[in-house]
Design a protein around this motif. Structure first.
Motif, PDB file in Angstrom:
ATOM      1  N   ILE A 198       0.833  -1.201   0.000  1.00  0.00           N
ATOM      2  CA  ILE A 198       0.000   0.000   0.000  1.00  0.00           C
ATOM      3  C   ILE A 198       0.872   1.257   0.000  1.00  0.00           C
ATOM      4  N   ASN A 199       1.869   1.282   0.884  1.00  0.00           N
ATOM      5  CA  ASN A 199       2.726   2.463   0.974  1.00  0.00           C
ATOM      6  C   ASN A 199       3.571   2.647  -0.290  1.00  0.00           C
ATOM      7  N   LEU A 200       3.961   1.538  -0.904  1.00  0.00           N
ATOM      8  CA  LEU A 200       4.720   1.632  -2.155  1.00  0.00           C
ATOM      9  C   LEU A 200       3.870   2.260  -3.258  1.00  0.00           C
ATOM     10  N   VAL A 201       2.616   1.814  -3.356  1.00  0.00           N
ATOM     11  CA  VAL A 201       1.697   2.369  -4.356  1.00  0.00           C
ATOM     12  C   VAL A 201       1.439   3.847  -4.083  1.00  0.00           C
ATOM     13  N   VAL A 202       1.205   4.190  -2.815  1.00  0.00           N
ATOM     14  CA  VAL A 202       0.952   5.586  -2.453  1.00  0.00           C
ATOM     15  C   VAL A 202       2.155   6.455  -2.813  1.00  0.00           C
ATOM     16  N   GLY A 203       3.361   5.972  -2.504  1.00  0.00           N
ATOM     17  CA  GLY A 203       4.565   6.727  -2.825  1.00  0.00           C
ATOM     18  C   GLY A 203       4.716   6.971  -4.317  1.00  0.00           C
ATOM     19  N   VAL A 204       4.489   5.933  -5.114  1.00  0.00           N
ATOM     20  CA  VAL A 204       4.598   6.058  -6.571  1.00  0.00           C
ATOM     21  C   VAL A 204       3.571   7.059  -7.103  1.00  0.00           C
ATOM     22  N   VAL A 205       2.340   6.966  -6.619  1.00  0.00           N
ATOM     23  CA  VAL A 205       1.281   7.867  -7.079  1.00  0.00           C
ATOM     24  C   VAL A 205       1.592   9.311  -6.699  1.00  0.00           C
ATOM     25  N   MET A 206       2.051   9.548  -5.465  1.00  0.00           N
ATOM     26  CA  MET A 206       2.359  10.909  -5.023  1.00  0.00           C
ATOM     27  C   MET A 206       3.471  11.519  -5.869  1.00  0.00           C
ATOM     28  N   TRP A 207       4.513  10.743  -6.169  1.00  0.00           N
ATOM     29  CA  TRP A 207       5.614  11.267  -6.975  1.00  0.00           C
ATOM     30  C   TRP A 207       5.193  11.457  -8.428  1.00  0.00           C
ATOM     31  N   ALA A 208       4.303  10.608  -8.911  1.00  0.00           N
ATOM     32  CA  ALA A 208       3.799  10.772 -10.278  1.00  0.00           C
ATOM     33  C   ALA A 208       2.983  12.059 -10.398  1.00  0.00           C
ATOM     34  N   ILE A 209       2.155  12.347  -9.391  1.00  0.00           N
ATOM     35  CA  ILE A 209       1.369  13.585  -9.394  1.00  0.00           C
ATOM     36  C   ILE A 209       2.297  14.793  -9.308  1.00  0.00           C
ATOM     37  N   ALA A 210       3.341  14.687  -8.459  1.00  0.00           N
ATOM     38  CA  ALA A 210       4.309  15.779  -8.328  1.00  0.00           C
ATOM     39  C   ALA A 210       4.996  16.051  -9.665  1.00  0.00           C
ATOM     40  N   LEU A 211       5.383  14.992 -10.367  1.00  0.00           N
ATOM     41  CA  LEU A 211       6.026  15.145 -11.671  1.00  0.00           C
ATOM     42  C   LEU A 211       5.080  15.797 -12.673  1.00  0.00           C
ATOM     43  N   GLN A 212       3.831  15.363 -12.662  1.00  0.00           N
ATOM     44  CA  GLN A 212       2.832  15.931 -13.572  1.00  0.00           C
ATOM     45  C   GLN A 212       2.656  17.428 -13.317  1.00  0.00           C
ATOM     46  N   LEU A 213       2.563  17.814 -12.033  1.00  0.00           N
ATOM     47  CA  LEU A 213       2.414  19.223 -11.686  1.00  0.00           C
ATOM     48  C   LEU A 213       3.633  20.031 -12.121  1.00  0.00           C
ATOM     49  N   ALA A 214       4.824  19.471 -11.889  1.00  0.00           N
ATOM     50  CA  ALA A 214       6.055  20.163 -12.262  1.00  0.00           C
ATOM     51  C   ALA A 214       6.119  20.389 -13.764  1.00  0.00           C
ATOM     52  N   LEU A 215       5.767  19.376 -14.537  1.00  0.00           N
ATOM     53  CA  LEU A 215       5.796  19.502 -15.995  1.00  0.00           C
ATOM     54  C   LEU A 215       4.770  20.518 -16.491  1.00  0.00           C
ATOM     55  N   GLN A 216       3.610  20.540 -15.840  1.00  0.00           N
ATOM     56  CA  GLN A 216       2.593  21.526 -16.218  1.00  0.00           C
ATOM     57  C   GLN A 216       3.080  22.941 -15.956  1.00  0.00           C
ATOM     58  N   ASN A 217       3.755  23.139 -14.830  1.00  0.00           N
ATOM     59  CA  ASN A 217       4.264  24.466 -14.505  1.00  0.00           C
ATOM     60  C   ASN A 217       5.401  24.905 -15.415  1.00  0.00           C
ATOM     61  N   LEU A 218       6.132  23.926 -15.954  1.00  0.00           N
ATOM     62  CA  LEU A 218       7.215  24.235 -16.879  1.00  0.00           C
ATOM     63  C   LEU A 218       6.716  24.341 -18.322  1.00  0.00           C
ATOM     64  N   HIS A 219       5.380  24.133 -18.498  1.00  0.00           N
ATOM     65  CA  HIS A 219       4.729  24.238 -19.809  1.00  0.00           C
ATOM     66  C   HIS A 219       5.258  23.203 -20.797  1.00  0.00           C
ATOM     67  N   PHE A 220       5.587  21.977 -20.290  1.00  0.00           N
ATOM     68  CA  PHE A 220       6.029  20.909 -21.170  1.00  0.00           C
ATOM     69  C   PHE A 220       4.806  20.225 -21.741  1.00  0.00           C
TER      70      PHE A 220
END
Length: 205
Positions: free
Chosen positions: A183-205
């Protein structure tokens, strides 16, 4: 009006259902059977405040101050990375149940403070309630807007209490070392995936 109510309900459900910090926190408290109904109630109340704030004017605030959205988004990237790292640390622990036992020693107020941080420091909460729900609900007539908001908050309330109760019912099967690690592994992966998505959106990629 009923169609507007259903629209608000379904749109809110579509944004709440994917796993995120709030859902992960409520689920874990349910698995631990530790103040899970109180946490679900506070999450629902927070969502009511945010949803109503977004629909009845909050979206205009972000439209007029795009820098504010930029700050919230990058702050959220940092928060999601931190939250995901905590989940990874639990998943990589020699005995995840020992880590969970330490968490169980936290006082009620520390748990409430953690829930408030998970809710109010999460950028997706503002993107969902202010940007998506707020922009759509804000275009409706005043009487329709109230029905749209009612559907959205009802969906959120039912979801959080349902998740907390279901997790508590499944606690005997979920509160095991291997399950907690997964469960914690899945949560960690999802949280970092969302963080990456947000970062890319802010960089206008």
């Amino acid at each position: 009006m009923f169609s507007i109510f259903l629209q608000g309900m379904m749109l809110s459900a579509a944004m709440i259902l994917p796993i995120g910090p709030q859902n992960a926190f409520v689920m874990n408290q349910g698995i631990r059977r530790q103040y899970h109904l109180m946490i679900a109630g506070l999450c629902a109340f927070s969502d009511i405040v945010l949803i109503c704030g977004g629909i009845f004017g909050g979206s205009t605030l972000l439209d007029n101050y795009p820098t504010l959205l930029f700050i919230v988004s990058w702050g959220g990237v940092a928060f999601l990375l931190w939250f995901g790292w905590g989940a990874f640390r639990t998943a990589m622990a020699a005995n995840p149940l020992q880590v969970e036992a330490k968490v169980m020693e936290k006082s009620r107020w520390r748990i409430v403070a953690s829930m408030m941080a998970v809710t109010w420091l999460n950028p997706h909460v503002y993107l969902d309630t202010f940007v998506v729900l707020g922009s759509l609900g804000g275009r409706l007539a005043s009487d329709e807007r109230s029905w749209f908001a009612l559907g959205a908050v009802l969906s959120s309330t039912l979801w959080f209490f349902g998740l907390a109760v279901l997790a508590a019912l499944l606690s005997p099967w979920l509160n095991k070392g291997k399950t907690q690690r997964a469960i914690n592994l899945v949560v960690g992966v999802v949280m970092w995936a969302i963080a990456l998505q947000l970062a890319l959106q802010n960089l206008h990629f």
